[in-house]
Design an enzyme around this catalytic site. Structure first.
Site, PDB file in Angstrom:
ATOM      1  N   ASN A  61      -9.192  -0.759  -0.130  1.00 48.88           N
ATOM      2  CA  ASN A  61      -8.375  -0.823  -1.338  1.00 48.88           C
ATOM      3  C   ASN A  61      -9.165  -0.452  -2.588  1.00 48.88           C
ATOM      4  O   ASN A  61      -8.602  -0.020  -3.597  1.00 48.88           O
ATOM      5  CB  ASN A  61      -7.791  -2.226  -1.496  1.00 48.88           C
ATOM      6  CG  ASN A  61      -6.735  -2.525  -0.458  1.00 48.88           C
ATOM      7  OD1 ASN A  61      -5.798  -1.761  -0.267  1.00 48.88           O
ATOM      8  ND2 ASN A  61      -6.873  -3.643   0.237  1.00 48.88           N
TER       9      ASN A  61
ATOM     10  N   SER B 120       0.791  -1.232   0.000  1.00 44.79           N
ATOM     11  CA  SER B 120       0.000   0.000   0.000  1.00 44.79           C
ATOM     12  C   SER B 120       0.819   1.275   0.000  1.00 44.79           C
ATOM     13  O   SER B 120       0.232   2.372  -0.118  1.00 44.79           O
ATOM     14  CB  SER B 120      -0.959   0.002   1.197  1.00 44.79           C
ATOM     15  OG  SER B 120      -2.011  -0.906   0.965  1.00 44.79           O
TER      16      SER B 120
END
Length: 389
Positions: free
Chosen positions: A194, A85
């Site tokens: 996400n 991430s």
């Protein structure tokens, strides 16, 4: 899968996020203590760890463990790894550059540009970047009662493993999320998803007419000379040198180890597909905080923190962390199967830490205690490097 979800949900506990920026960190970390903390991390179940530190004492790199289980070679301190991430900070930077160029506004509705997904028209570009859209996390979410609500990835076992080695399209990932009810009304709460960054990548492609990866290459990687950084798309490999990352699951009471090094990163897309090095990440965060990538107005938007817990805040693709008056930093962390990573800097940029930890093959992904112990040991290394305690 559960390890990924636990890492996200417990981030506020492990790092103590807050929304107030304070002074720079201490004059420098004790290198011997830092090396011992990395050795301890391997003892807790990591296969290996590499770290780059820049502070008042200068630059230092260190490592512990092995690059591949069963072989004697150590973890290369110049090796590539999956940054997970941390990719979101790269993508948010490109989006904010487009905002600065007048190509779109942060408060524009996303449905204006991506009508094919039937998104709530109240969801804005800012909400994607700050995780306030309310969209379900396509990789799966923990419910308030602690049970896992699966998305793309089954709760555990062989079926969950196989997902990471198959091809996926971003449209598939978004459709999984939009098939679930919204978590909350857009803009009224915060929840890490996400899905937001898959949509943000698709939005960049809509605006520019090119793959979002081409925009990251052209706007960040090539100008900064990040020659160890790549967006692999559907390609499962990593160019060497690199360290292997593992995970394991229980099958018939037997622990099955899986080498996740060559996973297919299409499952992560704009939310976490990038491969990089500690050196490249240091160059990137230095340029970002030094206003070489964003104009002052856009950098201020990135650092406009939203409090997300009693001790936590999130900007636009950037986290803010504090541990006390002498321990204050910003950046992002990342996790994909087999790999944990950190990109952290004091708010003035004088102390910076980049870390990659590769999971060992002996930790059951469903053993929450073992997973949290490993995460806490990783957090200790990063905090020691930044704050000296």
């Amino acid at each position: 899968m559960r390890r990924i979800v636990v890492a996200i949900v417990t981030a506020a506990v492990l790092t103590g996020w807050t929304g107030t920026e304070a002074a720079a960190g201490p004059p420098g970390a004790d290198r011997a203590a830092l090396q011992q903390a990395m050795n301890d991390l391997v003892t807790q179940g990591a296969a290996g760890v590499q770290l780059r530190l820049h502070d008042a004492q200068g630059e230092w790199t260190g490592s512990a463990g092995v690059a591949e289980v069963g072989r004697p070679e150590g973890v290369p301190t110049d090796g590539r790894f999956r940054i997970g991430s941390i990719s979101k900070t790269f993508l948010a930077t490109v989006m904010l550059q487009l905002v600065g160029e007048g190509r779109l506004g942060l408060d524009d509705p996303v449905a204006r540009y991506l009508p094919q997904f039937g998104l709530d028209p109240r969801i804005t570009v800012r909400m994607l970047l700050q995780h306030t859209s309310g969209l379900f996390n396509y990789t799966g979410e923990l419910s308030p009662d602690g049970t896992l609500e699966p998305g793309l990835i089954p709760p555990s076992g062989k079926d969950a493993v196989e997902v990471f080695f198959r091809d996926h399209t971003p449209e598939e990932l978004v459709r999984i999320a939009t098939s679930k009810p919204a978590r909350f009304a857009p803009g009224t709460d915060w929840r890490y998803s996400n899905t937001n960054y898959v949509l943000a990548a698709l939005l960049i492609e809509k605006l520019t007419g090119t793959p979002y990866a081409a925009q990251i290459y052209g706007r960040i990687i090539l100008p900064l000379g990040l020659w160890g950084t790549m967006l692999p798309g559907h390609w499962p490999g990593i160019l060497g040198p690199y360290a292997h990352g593992y995970d394991a699951y229980k099958q018939d009471d037997t622990l099955k180890a899986v080498d996740f090094t060559n996973q297919n990163p299409s499952w992560a897309y704009g939310a976490g597909e990038i491969i990089s090095t500690t050196q490249d990440l240091d160059t990137f965060i230095t340029a970002l905080l030094g206003s070489r990538l964003l104009a002052p107005a856009q950098l201020a938007e990135m650092r406009d923190w939203r409090t997300v817990s009693p001790g936590g805040a999130y900007g636009l693709g950037l986290m803010h962390v504090t541990r006390g008056p002498d321990c204050d930093y910003i950046g992002h962390n990342g996790e994909v199967p087999g790999y944990n990573s950190d990109l952290l800097s004091t708010t003035d940029g004088t102390t910076r830490v980049e870390l990659s930890m590769t999971h060992g093959p002996g930790i059951d992904q469903d053993d929450i205690h073992a997973v949290l112990t490993l995460l806490e040991a990783t957090d200790k290394v990063a905090t020691l490097a930044l704050c000296g305690n």
